[in-house]
Design a protein around this motif. Structure first.
Motif: not given
Length: 115
Positions: A41-45, A21-24
């Motif tokens: 493991v998450f990614a964002r940009a 929900e926080k764009s990850w």
């Protein structure tokens, strides 16, 4: 499935939903790197977030949940993940879920982590 595993899976799903929900974007869930399993493991940009999820029955237990061996294990896992994403900035963190209350907070190896 044991009660502890069930609580752990529920907590991981809670963290996944919150961060998505926080764009990850979720890259790995319970991924094994050699002998080490990384919860999430998450990614964002150009950011990578490596999380160990801890389920607590009360916030009172927070201070006693992380030991130096666990920190070293997470740091080693990050070095393995880092080889796959060499141009990204990494954050190693713990996600604490207070069971049965759906309370979630993050700590970046001891420091508060805001999203």
């Amino acid at each position: 499935m044991s009660l502890a595993m069930d609580r752990g899976e529920r907590s991981e799903q809670f963290v996944i939903q919150y961060l998505q929900e926080k764009s990850w974007h979720l890259l790995f869930h319970r991924k094994k790197f050699f002998q080490i399993e990384v919860d999430l493991v998450f990614a964002r940009a150009d950011q990578i977030l490596i999380l160990e999820v801890k389920t607590l029955s009360s916030i009172d237990f927070l201070e006693h949940r992380i030991n130096s061996k666990q920190k070293r294990r997470l740091e080693f896992a990050a070095s393995l993940v880092g080889g796959k994403f060499p141009k990204c900035e990494f954050t190693l963190a713990y996600a604490y879920v207070i069971a049965m209350k759906d309370i979630l907070f993050f700590s970046s190896l001891g420091d508060p982590l805001g999203f």
